[in-house]
Design an enzyme around this catalytic site. Structure first.
Site, PDB file in Angstrom:
ATOM      1  N   HIS A  54       0.834  -1.199   0.000  1.00 29.86           N
ATOM      2  CA  HIS A  54       0.000   0.000   0.000  1.00 29.86           C
ATOM      3  C   HIS A  54       0.867   1.245   0.000  1.00 29.86           C
ATOM      4  CE1 HIS A  54      -4.063  -1.794   1.467  1.00 29.86           C
ATOM      5  NE2 HIS A  54      -3.599  -2.352   0.358  1.00 29.86           N
ATOM      6  N   GLU A  56       0.868   3.957   1.882  1.00 26.75           N
ATOM      7  CA  GLU A  56       1.365   4.350   3.208  1.00 26.75           C
ATOM      8  C   GLU A  56       2.454   3.388   3.678  1.00 26.75           C
ATOM      9  OE1 GLU A  56      -1.718   3.603   2.139  1.00 26.75           O
ATOM     10  OE2 GLU A  56      -3.220   4.462   3.460  1.00 26.75           O
ATOM     11  N   CYS A  91      -6.226   2.003   5.331  1.00 30.48           N
ATOM     12  CA  CYS A  91      -7.117   0.846   5.441  1.00 30.48           C
ATOM     13  C   CYS A  91      -7.181   0.337   6.876  1.00 30.48           C
ATOM     14  CB  CYS A  91      -6.648  -0.269   4.502  1.00 30.48           C
ATOM     15  SG  CYS A  91      -4.972  -0.856   4.809  1.00 30.48           S
ATOM     16  N   CYS A 101      -2.986  -0.544   7.247  1.00 36.04           N
ATOM     17  CA  CYS A 101      -2.146   0.641   7.460  1.00 36.04           C
ATOM     18  C   CYS A 101      -2.528   1.414   8.717  1.00 36.04           C
ATOM     19  CB  CYS A 101      -2.192   1.548   6.233  1.00 36.04           C
ATOM     20  SG  CYS A 101      -1.500   0.751   4.766  1.00 36.04           S
TER      21      CYS A 101
HETATM   22  N1  LIG Z   1      -5.378   3.548   1.918  1.00 35.27           N
HETATM   23  C1  LIG Z   1      -5.104   2.612   0.987  1.00 35.27           C
HETATM   24  N2  LIG Z   1      -3.880   2.610   0.385  1.00 35.27           N
HETATM   25  C2  LIG Z   1      -3.597   1.725  -0.608  1.00 35.27           C
HETATM   26  O1  LIG Z   1      -2.487   1.756  -1.160  1.00 35.27           O
HETATM   27  C3  LIG Z   1      -4.591   0.751  -0.991  1.00 35.27           C
HETATM   28  N3  LIG Z   1      -4.341  -0.139  -2.014  1.00 35.27           N
HETATM   29  C4  LIG Z   1      -5.818   0.752  -0.290  1.00 35.27           C
HETATM   30  N4  LIG Z   1      -6.742  -0.218  -0.556  1.00 35.27           N
HETATM   31  C5  LIG Z   1      -7.718  -0.583   0.457  1.00 35.27           C
HETATM   32  C6  LIG Z   1      -8.484  -1.854   0.068  1.00 35.27           C
HETATM   33  O2  LIG Z   1      -9.362  -2.162   1.131  1.00 35.27           O
HETATM   34  C7  LIG Z   1      -7.531  -3.060  -0.164  1.00 35.27           C
HETATM   35  O3  LIG Z   1      -6.730  -2.813  -1.271  1.00 35.27           O
HETATM   36  C8  LIG Z   1      -8.362  -4.334  -0.385  1.00 35.27           C
HETATM   37  O4  LIG Z   1      -8.976  -4.695   0.820  1.00 35.27           O
HETATM   38  C9  LIG Z   1      -7.493  -5.498  -0.875  1.00 35.27           C
HETATM   39  O5  LIG Z   1      -6.455  -5.774   0.058  1.00 35.27           O
HETATM   40  P1  LIG Z   1      -4.930  -5.742  -0.481  1.00 35.27           P
HETATM   41  O6  LIG Z   1      -4.693  -4.331  -1.035  1.00 35.27           O
HETATM   42  O7  LIG Z   1      -4.853  -6.785  -1.562  1.00 35.27           O
HETATM   43  O8  LIG Z   1      -4.075  -6.018   0.724  1.00 35.27           O
HETATM   44  N5  LIG Z   1      -6.068   1.697   0.675  1.00 35.27           N
HETATM   45 ZN   LIG Z   2      -3.367   0.144   3.638  1.00 35.30          ZN
END
Ligand SMILES: Nc1nc(=O)c(N)c(NC[C@H](O)[C@H](O)[C@H](O)COP(=O)(O)O)[nH]1
Ligand SMILES: [Zn+2]
Length: 162
Positions: A54, A56, A91, A101
Site C-alpha cells: 500500500h 502508506e 485501510c 495501514c
Molecule cells: N489507503 C489505501 N492505500 C492503498 O495503497 C490501498 N491499495 C488501499 N486499498 C484498500 C483496500 O481495502 C484493499 O486494497 C483491499 O482490501 C485489498 O487488500 P490488499 O490491497 O490486496 O491487501 N487503501
Molecule cells: Zn493500507
C-alpha cells in the site's frame, strides 16, 4: 496552513497516478511530512515496492530501510511530529489479510500526530473502514483535505472493471 495541505495532497495524487491499475485495490499516493521543517521525509504509492504494498506502507518501508530499523520501531528514530497525507484514508482491513495501514500508523503514534486524507475508502472491498475512530482513539488527528475528491476517486478506481 490550508494551502500547504492542498499542495501535499496534490503531490500525493500525482504519486497515486504512478500506481499500476489493478481490479483488487485502489491506486493511492502518500507523503510523510515533518511538521517542524515542512520537509518531505517519504513518499509512496500503491505497489511501488515489491509485494502487495500500500502507498502508506511504502512510505514506512522506505523509512525503515533508511533508518535501519524494523518498521514497527520507527517512532524510536523518527522526528516526533509528522503528518501523513494519503489520498485514500488508511485501510482498517485488507482482503489480503496483510497488516492494515491503520495498525502501521498507530504503532508510530509517537511520531505521527496527524493523518490528512483526500477521501474516505469506498465500499468496494471493505464496506466499513473504521480507521478514523481508531486513529482518533490513539490520539492521532484525522483531517479531510477538501477539493480533490472526485479526481482522487477516479485515479483510485482506474483499474476496476466497470
Ligand atoms: N489507503 C489505501 N492505500 C492503498 O495503497 C490501498 N491499495 C488501499 N486499498 C484498500 C483496500 O481495502 C484493499 O486494497 C483491499 O482490501 C485489498 O487488500 P490488499 O490491497 O490486496 O491487501 N487503501
Ligand atoms: Zn493500507
Amino acid at each position: 496552513r490550508p494551502g500547504d495541505h492542498r499542495a501535499y495532497m496534490e503531490l500525493a495524487l500525482d504519486l497515486a497516478r504512478k500506481s499500476p491499475p489493478k481490479p483488487t485495490n485502489y491506486r493511492v499516493g502518500a507523503v510523510i511530512v515533518d511538521l517542524a521543517s515542512n520537509d518531505i521525509l517519504a513518499t509512496g504509492y500503491t505497489l511501488e515496492l515489491p509485494g502487495n504494498t500500500h502507498a502508506e506502507q511504502c512510505c514506512f518501508m522506505k523509512l525503515a530501510e533508511q533508518y535501519g530499523v524494523p518498521e514497527k520501531r520507527l517512532s524510536e528514530v523518527l522526528p516526533s511530529a509528522l503528518a501523513l497525507y494519503t489520498t485514500v484514508e488508511p485501510c482498517s482491513k485488507r482482503l489480503s489479510e496483510n497488516l492494515p495501514c491503520v495498525e502501521r500508523v498507530i504503532r508510530l503514534a509517537g511520531s505521527i500526530k496527524a493523518v490528512y486524507v483526500g477521501i474516505v475508502e469506498p465500499e468496494t472491498f471493505v464496506s466499513n473502514n473504521t480507521g478514523k475512530q481508531t486513529l482518533q482513539a490513539a490520539g492521532i488527528s484525522v483531517v479531510h483535505v477538501p477539493g480533490l475528491g472526485s479526481e482522487i476517486l477516479a485515479v483510485a478506481t482506474a483499474g476496476h472493471i466497470e
